[in-house]
Design an enzyme around this catalytic site. Structure first.
Site, short mmCIF file in Angstrom:
data_model
loop_
_atom_site.label_atom_id
_atom_site.label_comp_id
_atom_site.label_asym_id
_atom_site.label_seq_id
_atom_site.Cartn_x
_atom_site.Cartn_y
_atom_site.Cartn_z
N ASP A 478 0.83 -1.21 0.00
CA ASP A 478 0.00 0.00 0.00
C ASP A 478 0.86 1.26 0.00
O ASP A 478 2.07 1.22 0.28
CB ASP A 478 -0.89 -0.06 1.25
CG ASP A 478 -2.19 0.73 1.10
OD1 ASP A 478 -2.31 1.49 0.14
OD2 ASP A 478 -3.07 0.57 1.98
N ASP A 548 -10.48 2.17 -3.37
CA ASP A 548 -10.98 1.98 -2.01
C ASP A 548 -12.51 2.03 -2.01
O ASP A 548 -13.13 1.77 -0.99
CB ASP A 548 -10.44 3.08 -1.09
CG ASP A 548 -9.11 2.70 -0.49
OD1 ASP A 548 -8.67 1.55 -0.70
OD2 ASP A 548 -8.49 3.54 0.18
C1 DGJ Z 1 -5.75 1.98 1.99
C2 DGJ Z 1 -6.12 0.75 1.21
O1 DGJ Z 1 -6.53 1.07 -0.06
C3 DGJ Z 1 -7.17 -0.03 1.99
O2 DGJ Z 1 -7.61 -1.11 1.24
C4 DGJ Z 1 -6.56 -0.46 3.27
O3 DGJ Z 1 -5.51 -1.35 3.04
C5 DGJ Z 1 -6.07 0.75 4.05
N1 DGJ Z 1 -5.21 1.58 3.26
C6 DGJ Z 1 -5.34 0.32 5.29
O4 DGJ Z 1 -4.77 1.37 5.95
#
Ligand code: DGJ
Length: 728
Positions: A478, A548
């Site tokens: 991430d 997201d």
């Molecule tokens: C952003 C990601 O896109 C989410 O899926 C998740 O992993 C969060 N970060 C966790 O902090």
């Protein structure tokens, strides 16, 4: 097929299966662009370059008032020697001047395609798949050598381009702009298509007519970004999904970029794309060289569908690497939207056990397992397990989950550091920063300075230790903020504006090292969802978390836009709970499943809270997906109905042998007295007969593609269907 040079005419002709790209060396050593488009046999100057004495367009060749670079279509144009349009590059010499004058020096044509050292790029498996032309240009005053690289592929209608700058002089040079390619089109009769967006609204499609002047797409955020994808296409006015010309450009890079389009005074169009010159300067000492990243240029005479087909296959087979390139991807469950930071061992094993029983194959432990991370204010950089939450450690948890027949995956955010972390307390200078300036935070975190070797080494070590400590088969990588106060404590002052690019080079090195050390781990990149959904990342990690936003209806546009360029096997898509956590919409489990099953399928909800009926539905979904994932992930993808144009969306997948297909349809809002809607299918073999169980009938492919099928009347919002077609 391949690349030829006709020396009598000083003309280069680059041919792929269906395209030709042609340019020549003109008197004075200028490279003149002649043609890019549908393949022709031989070029005989039917559209001879025209020269006119134009007002206010000066002349570099003393004797010829009709010759001006200002009007000439060129291959790699410069500033300051009669062309006033947007230059492809700019270099400053020690006397302060930014004038350069590159002229043709030599060229060579080689079999295959050399790798770009330290950078992601498309590649070949066998030498005969591609040919590469390298044209060397020289500025004899500065002793600057510039090598333009062009590759044509036997099986793809693309030209890939990159550029190398070499300082062969004794003085320092400063690179102020380095586009990786430039094309000067002879007209401006185009629409420009781009993929703008935002966090949780990535890659929506924008199409507008070109106008005079400069229009551009760019990122200054230190990442390719949610806001603009490093992609642009010029499409003819009449171009649609299946017909018409498209000229597309995609930058194989994950940082700041600029794609610029300029329509000039004579209705010619210049496109160049590369690292964003904004806040960029690169010091090139004598004997040093600078390699630009690659741009993939795709031509389609068959509309956007043709363009996507080319990108999908090229990226799936000759950009993505490693053992997972050709392997079916597992159905996963991710605990993020189920628990956020609030979990313990029992909760996780409970989730995994129940998921396994429903046919899910991989359990992914997301954020919150390390340091003392109970919220997003701390611990990034401390990649060791939080014994408070997981007292028996990662290995034990992973093994327990394995015993349930599931694989185990783990989340990292390796490029970041929290102020409240052991790493930051030990090395406060290891983040991107400018001394004496504040360090602005994003999501309460700072960015590690990956332009530094010591930082990269530390992170490689920490991540490797964790990955070796437990049976981990998947990693989600991430990255959750953009760059501010950009500077590096390790670089001298004259190199500070190199920080953002050196960061990308460091990141690529770290990813190369870790993915090489752990070839059996499937890596998925993520940047707050789709903030770095670009070909650079796909070179290291064959899939990306698309957004997201897990709402099925929002995902229609996000996944449709993403599919313009990126293959289905690269898109993560999960079923989440309702009301949806991002937009608070309620949709049926069926519709959520159909949308998520159109990518790399997974779940992201508390599976222990499902009703028996929902559990049965999940089981049906995982069974269907596993049976059909090879068609979905590796078949041909066709867009049938555009969500940006109407109230419904439809798409389909067809297996390579055309024996199986899957069609999906989603209606957004229920219409009163709706029209009788018909969808014409695509990609089937006209002479093959297909059975559709839901219609209890068989049809020839040509009927399904030309006559089409009725969309059933559906009552209520967010209704959908997914049908399978099997050859009988
Ligand atoms: C952003 C990601 O896109 C989410 O899926 C998740 O992993 C969060 N970060 C966790 O902090």
């Amino acid at each position: 097929m391949g690349i030829t040079f006709k020396s009598s005419e000083q003309t280069f002709h680059l041919q792929s299966k269906n395209t030709s790209y042609i340019f020549m060396v003109k008197e004075g050593g200028y490279l003149v662009h002649l043609y890019w488009g549908k393949r022709i046999r031989e070029y005989n100057h039917s559209n001879k370059v025209r020269f006119e004495d134009r007002g206010f367009s000066p002349n570099p060749l003393e004797s010829d008032r009709t010759f001006s670079l200002d009007t000439l279509p060129q291959e790699y144009p410069q500033f300051g020697t009669t062309d006033f349009r947007d230059p492809a590059y700019q270099v400053q010499s020690e006397n302060g001047s930014t004038i350069t004058d590159l002229r043709y020096n030599s060229h060579k044509i080689v079999k295959g395609k050399p790798n770009l050292e330290g950078l992601p790029s498309t590649y070949i498996d066998k030498e005969e798949e591609a040919e590469t032309l390298e044209v060397t240009l020289i500025d004899s005053e500065l002793h600057l050598k510039v090598v333009l690289s062009y590759t044509t592929f036997k099986d793809f209608d693309v030209v890939t381009r990159s550029v190398r700058f070499v300082n062969e002089g004794v003085e320092k040079l400063r690179l102020l702009k380095v586009a990786s390619m430039n094309v000067d089109f002879h007209d401006a009769d185009f629409d420009i298509v781009t993929l703008p967006g935002a966090h949780i609204r990535e890659r929506h499609i924008s199409r507008t007519p070109l106008r005079e002047g400069v229009q551009s797409v760019e990122s200054r955020r230190g990442a390719s970004s949610h806001q603009h994808n490093p992609f642009l296409a010029l499409a003819r006015k009449e171009t649609d999904e299946d017909h018409g010309e498209v000229f597309a450009f995609n930058f194989v890079y994950s940082g700041n970029f600029l794609g610029s389009v300029e329509v000039d005074q004579f209705n010619q169009t210049r496109v160049n794309m590369g690292i964003n010159p904004f806040d960029f300067t690169w010091l090139l000492e004598p004997d040093e060289s600078f390699q630009s990243p690659e741009v993939v240029m795709a031509y389609s005479g068959d509309g956007f569908g043709g363009m996507s087909k080319t990108f999908h296959k090229l990226y799936r087979t000759r950009l993505c690497r490693g053992k997972f390139r050709d392997e079916e991807r597992p159905v996963l469950i991710n605990n993020w939207e189920a628990t956020y930071f609030d979990f313990n061992e029992d909760k996780l094993t409970g989730l995994a056990t129940q998921s396994g029983a429903l046919g899910i194959e991989l359990f992914v432990l997301d954020d919150g397992w390390f340091g003392k991370r109970d919220d997003d204010y701390s611990s990034l950089g401390d990649w060791f397990v939080d014994k408070k939450k997981l007292p028996n450690g990662l290995k034990n948890l992973a093994e327990n989950i394995q015993q349930e027949g599931m694989q185990f995956g783990l989340w990292f955010e390796p490029e970041m550091v929290s102020e409240d972390s052991e790493l930051y307390r030990k090395h406060p200078d290891w983040c991107i920063h400018v001394p004496e300036r504040q360090r602005s935070k994003g999501r309460s975190q700072l960015i590690l300075d990956f332009s530094r070797e010591d930082v990269c080494e530390e992170i490689i070590q920490q991540i490797s230790n964790t990955l070796s400590s437990a049976p981990i088969t998947y990693v989600k990588w991430d990255m959750n903020r953009h760059m501010t106060e950009v500077g590096s404590g390790a670089l001298p002052k004259e190199r500070q504006r190199e920080t953002a690019h050196r960061y990308m080079l460091g990141l690529y090195k770290v990813m190369e090292e870790i993915t090489t050390r752990f070839p059996n781990i499937l890596f998925e990149s993520c940047s707050g969802g789709g903030g770095r959904f670009d070909p650079g990342m796909l070179y290291y990690m064959p899939q990306t978390w698309t957004s997201d936003n897990t709402d099925a209806i929002s995902r229609l546009k996000i996944q449709y836009g993403t599919s313009l360029v990126y293959p289905i096997s690269s898109m993560g898509a999960h079923v989440s709970a309702v009301p949806n956590h991002q937009v608070h919409r309620n949709t049926s489990l069926k519709t959520r499943g159909i949308v998520a099953m159109s990518g790399n399928f997974g779940y992201e909800l508390d599976i222990t809270e499902l009703t028996d009926e929902e559990r049965a539905e999940v089981m049906k979904q995982t069974f269907f997906y596993k049976e059909n994932r090879s068609v979905i992930q590796f078949g041909e993808f066709y867009r049938l109905k555009n969500p940006f144009e109407g109230n419904d969306t439809s798409w389909m997948f067809v297996s390579e042998d055309q024996q199986e297909a899957i069609i999906a349809y989603v209606q957004v809002l229920a219409d009163p007295a709706p029209a009788f809607s018909v969808i014409k299918l695509k990609g089937l073999a006209p002479y093959k007969k297909y059975r559709i169980d839901e219609l209890e009938k068989t049809f020839y492919g040509d009927e399904l593609m030309n006559v089409g099928i009725n969309v059933p009347m559906m009552k209520g919002d967010f209704q959908s269907f997914m049908w399978k077609l099997i050859e009988v």
